[in-house]
Design a protein around this motif. Structure first.
Motif, PDB file in Angstrom:
ATOM      1  N   ASP A  16      75.992 -35.300 -70.759  1.00 23.17           N
ATOM      2  CA  ASP A  16      77.407 -35.356 -71.135  1.00 23.17           C
ATOM      3  C   ASP A  16      77.599 -34.932 -72.596  1.00 23.17           C
ATOM      4  O   ASP A  16      78.653 -34.411 -72.954  1.00 23.17           O
ATOM      5  CB  ASP A  16      77.974 -36.777 -70.983  1.00 23.17           C
ATOM      6  N   GLU A  17      76.590 -35.170 -73.427  1.00 25.14           N
ATOM      7  CA  GLU A  17      76.722 -34.883 -74.859  1.00 25.14           C
ATOM      8  C   GLU A  17      76.817 -33.395 -75.162  1.00 25.14           C
ATOM      9  O   GLU A  17      77.289 -33.012 -76.222  1.00 25.14           O
ATOM     10  CB  GLU A  17      75.564 -35.513 -75.632  1.00 25.14           C
ATOM     11  N   ASN A  18      76.343 -32.568 -74.242  1.00 25.73           N
ATOM     12  CA  ASN A  18      76.428 -31.119 -74.409  1.00 25.73           C
ATOM     13  C   ASN A  18      76.644 -30.505 -73.027  1.00 25.73           C
ATOM     14  O   ASN A  18      75.885 -29.641 -72.597  1.00 25.73           O
ATOM     15  CB  ASN A  18      75.152 -30.592 -75.068  1.00 25.73           C
ATOM     16  N   SER A  19      77.680 -30.966 -72.339  1.00 28.28           N
ATOM     17  CA  SER A  19      77.877 -30.588 -70.939  1.00 28.28           C
ATOM     18  C   SER A  19      78.014 -29.088 -70.734  1.00 28.28           C
ATOM     19  O   SER A  19      77.552 -28.553 -69.727  1.00 28.28           O
ATOM     20  CB  SER A  19      79.076 -31.324 -70.349  1.00 28.28           C
ATOM     21  N   ASP A  20      78.627 -28.374 -71.680  1.00 22.52           N
ATOM     22  CA  ASP A  20      78.790 -26.922 -71.527  1.00 22.52           C
ATOM     23  C   ASP A  20      77.444 -26.221 -71.365  1.00 22.52           C
ATOM     24  O   ASP A  20      77.356 -25.197 -70.687  1.00 22.52           O
ATOM     25  CB  ASP A  20      79.520 -26.325 -72.733  1.00 22.52           C
ATOM     26  N   LYS A  21      76.427 -26.770 -71.971  1.00 24.88           N
ATOM     27  CA  LYS A  21      75.080 -26.186 -71.890  1.00 24.88           C
ATOM     28  C   LYS A  21      74.526 -26.259 -70.472  1.00 24.88           C
ATOM     29  O   LYS A  21      73.691 -25.429 -70.089  1.00 24.88           O
ATOM     30  CB  LYS A  21      74.164 -26.944 -72.856  1.00 24.88           C
ATOM     31  N   PHE A  22      74.975 -27.228 -69.690  1.00 25.04           N
ATOM     32  CA  PHE A  22      74.376 -27.483 -68.384  1.00 25.04           C
ATOM     33  C   PHE A  22      75.260 -27.113 -67.196  1.00 25.04           C
ATOM     34  O   PHE A  22      74.854 -27.276 -66.051  1.00 25.04           O
ATOM     35  CB  PHE A  22      73.982 -28.967 -68.263  1.00 25.04           C
TER      36      PHE A  22
END
Length: 167
Positions: A157-163
């Motif tokens: 969730d802390e870097n959701s765009d990455k995943f």
């Protein structure tokens, strides 16, 4: 994150259904399994990457399974079971558990990609076998037990765009 070095032998085990529904429910999106694998491995020695899927005879699932293979996953497939009365069930918890325990002797780090708290006991067991156990999942859909059991927890969730795909 401590105790990471490039010579660690890493195994990645992905609970695809758990990740699929988490991304769908939290973000109305899909997981980018290639980016997930890169983030899990972190430039270490990948020994095995396994994606555990349920075959439900839906359109395009064969294409999805093939795409996972092309990324580098070994795709483990289990057919969706339909019970009398219409209830459907498909889960890989026991199969994933057996695979991780069998592989643990050949790995320094196990990356378990799921938010399912049922795996917390397994995580403790793998750590007692000498493995570092990293858990990756969307924190908002992850059980407290699995987050606490992990050597390290990566909150997607802390870097959701990455995943996520095109999010």
């Amino acid at each position: 994150m401590s105790n990471i070095h490039k010579n660690q032998r890493v195994g990645v085990f992905v609970d695809v259904q758990n990740m699929y529904y988490s991304a769908k429910n939290l973000y109305n999106s899909k997981v980018d399994f290639e980016k997930l694998l890169d983030a899990a491995v972190m430039n270490r020695k990948l020994i095995r990457a396994s994606a555990y899927v349920i075959q439900a005879d839906t359109p395009d699932e064969d294409n999805f399974f093939e795409a996972l293979r092309k990324i580098g996953y070994e795709v483990e497939i289990k057919k969706l079971k339909e019970f009398y009365g219409g209830e459907k069930k498909g889960d890989w918890d026991l199969g994933m558990t057996v695979d991780m325990i069998q592989q643990a002797k050949k790995l320094d780090t196990i990356v378990l990609v799921t938010g399912d708290g049922d795996f917390a006991v397994l995580v403790d067991h793998l750590k007692s076998m000498g493995c570092r156990v990293e858990v990756m999942s969307f924190g908002r859909s992850s059980a407290k037990e699995i987050r606490e059991a992990a050597t390290n927890f990566v909150d997607m969730d802390e870097n959701s765009d990455k995943f996520l795909v095109n999010h």
